[in-house]
Design an enzyme around this catalytic site. Structure first.
Site: not given
Length: 394
Positions: A69, A91, A181, A221, A223, A263, A305-307, A394
């Site tokens: 996304d 894309r 999300k 989420e 984060e 998430k 996963s965050g990097g 993001y």
């Protein structure tokens, strides 16, 4: 009124009551002609059964979420990394590669789409949504409108997008989306301030209630960014505070816990911390956090996963599935599923099959990790490279 509670009545709250030092927001109650005058009714979402079924489908054993996304701007950065221009055609070509990977639905239960993709067709003219459904993958949609500075905070941010969310969600449902999300963030180096945490929690709760009212299972989420030099104990402390606030406001907004997915970030040291954690330590801290804060009625915990590197994210997930958990503990990865795939493709039509095979390798690895059976054998050097970007947008 956005509510998915199955409760038939709600107690009347006195205006003088206070919670956490703040006055309670007034609740609007709809009156029905046939209702008993002395009772106050809270409308249960007409989608309640469907929400529970969708959440359980996405949080099914051995499968997880492919997060694809990325906004058009972020997708453009990914394409630029392989020398491609950020055009709709490029894309479309990349997203077609992802959704048409043969057998992807064996490992992937849901795919989060950007709005462009939800309404987009493949290069062969088939709707992306239909391709996913044929693969037994539930289509999802990113509904937030991004992060903006939070006035009065310590250079922190808040997530916008509540205005018009109900009508957008209804349209997304009609287009085939069945879950949503909303990503907000909390920064440890910047505090986090009480204001930022409350804003994040309240925004997530309103979004969740509105989503459920329109048939979409909300992915919740907040984060906790990897940025910082802090240790794992500090991350754990902040995560406890954040999730306590989130579930307080989810309950206040009558959100149906059985019809949501989470998430969260894994509990890890800051990316710049000198003391690294083993997968076993990450699993121990993260599962302790979940058991203290997350009700067992929630169907699935779909980690971001965050990097982390592709392999690191998979190893940590595997460590958390070495014993039964009250919820399905799975994944919702973007870069940790796509990174090697994108580089293998390189924008060349002749590389599509090789790129899809690479995607399936990563999807299968995380499927095994969800079942606690991943070994890490045979992983490439590329899959072991970290992907942390300081101040990632993001």
């Amino acid at each position: 009124m956005a509510s998915a509670s199955l409760l038939k009545s709600s107690p009347v709250l006195d205006k003088s009551e206070f919670v956490k030092g703040h006055t309670l927001r007034q609740t609007v109650v709809r009156c029905f002609p046939n209702a008993v005058p002395s009772s106050l009714s809270v409308r249960a979402s007409s989608y309640a059964d469907e929400l529970v079924k969708t959440a359980k489908t996405v949080a099914s054993p051995g499968r997880g979420i492919l997060a694809m996304d990325e906004s058009n701007a972020t997708c453009g950065k990914r394409l630029a990394s392989i020398g491609l221009e950020n055009t709709e055609a490029n894309r479309q070509a990349y997203r077609t590669l992802l959704v048409t990977a043969p057998g992807l639905g064996q490992y992937i239960s849901g795919a989060i789409l950007f709005e462009e993709t939800l309404y987009q067709s493949t290069k062969d003219g088939k709707k992306m949504v239909d391709v996913l459904v044929e693969q037994n993958i539930v289509p999802g949609i990113k509904v937030d409108k991004g992060l903006v500075p939070l006035a009065g905070s310590n250079n922190e941010s808040w997530c916008q997008g509540l205005d018009g969310l109900a009508s957008r969600s209804a349209a997304y449902y009609e287009q085939g989306a069945r879950f949503a999300k909303w990503r907000t963030v909390v920064s440890i180096p910047n505090g986090p301030s009480a204001l930022a945490v409350k804003e994040a929690a309240w925004g997530l709760a309103r979004y969740a209630a509105i989503s459920q009212d329109n048939g979409l299972v909300p992915i919740v989420e907040p984060e906790i960014l990897l940025d910082g030099e802090h240790g794992i104990d500090r991350t754990f402390e902040v995560a406890q505070k954040v999730w306590a606030e989130v579930f307080f406001y989810l309950a206040e907004n009558n959100v149906l816990f059985e019809g949501i997915l989470l998430k969260p970030s894994m509990v890890t040291p800051g990316a710049e911390c000198k003391d690294k954690a083993t997968p076993e330590q990450v699993a121990d801290y993260t599962l302790n956090l979940l058991k203290r804060r997350i009700p067992p009625s929630v169907p699935g915990i779909m980690f971001l996963s965050g990097g982390q590197s592709e392999v690191e994210a998979t190893l940590n997930l595997n460590a958390m599935n070495q014993a039964p958990n009250p919820w399905q503990v799975s994944f919702s990865y973007a870069r940790a599923l796509q990174n090697t795939c994108l580089k293998t493709w390189g924008g060349r039509p002749e590389n599509v099959k090789a790129a899809q095979d690479t995607l399936l390798v990563r999807a299968k690895a995380n499927s095994l990790a969800q079942l606690g059976k991943y070994t890490g054998e045979g992983e490439s050097d590329e899959a072991k490279k970290g992907m942390f970007v300081k101040g990632y947008v993001y």
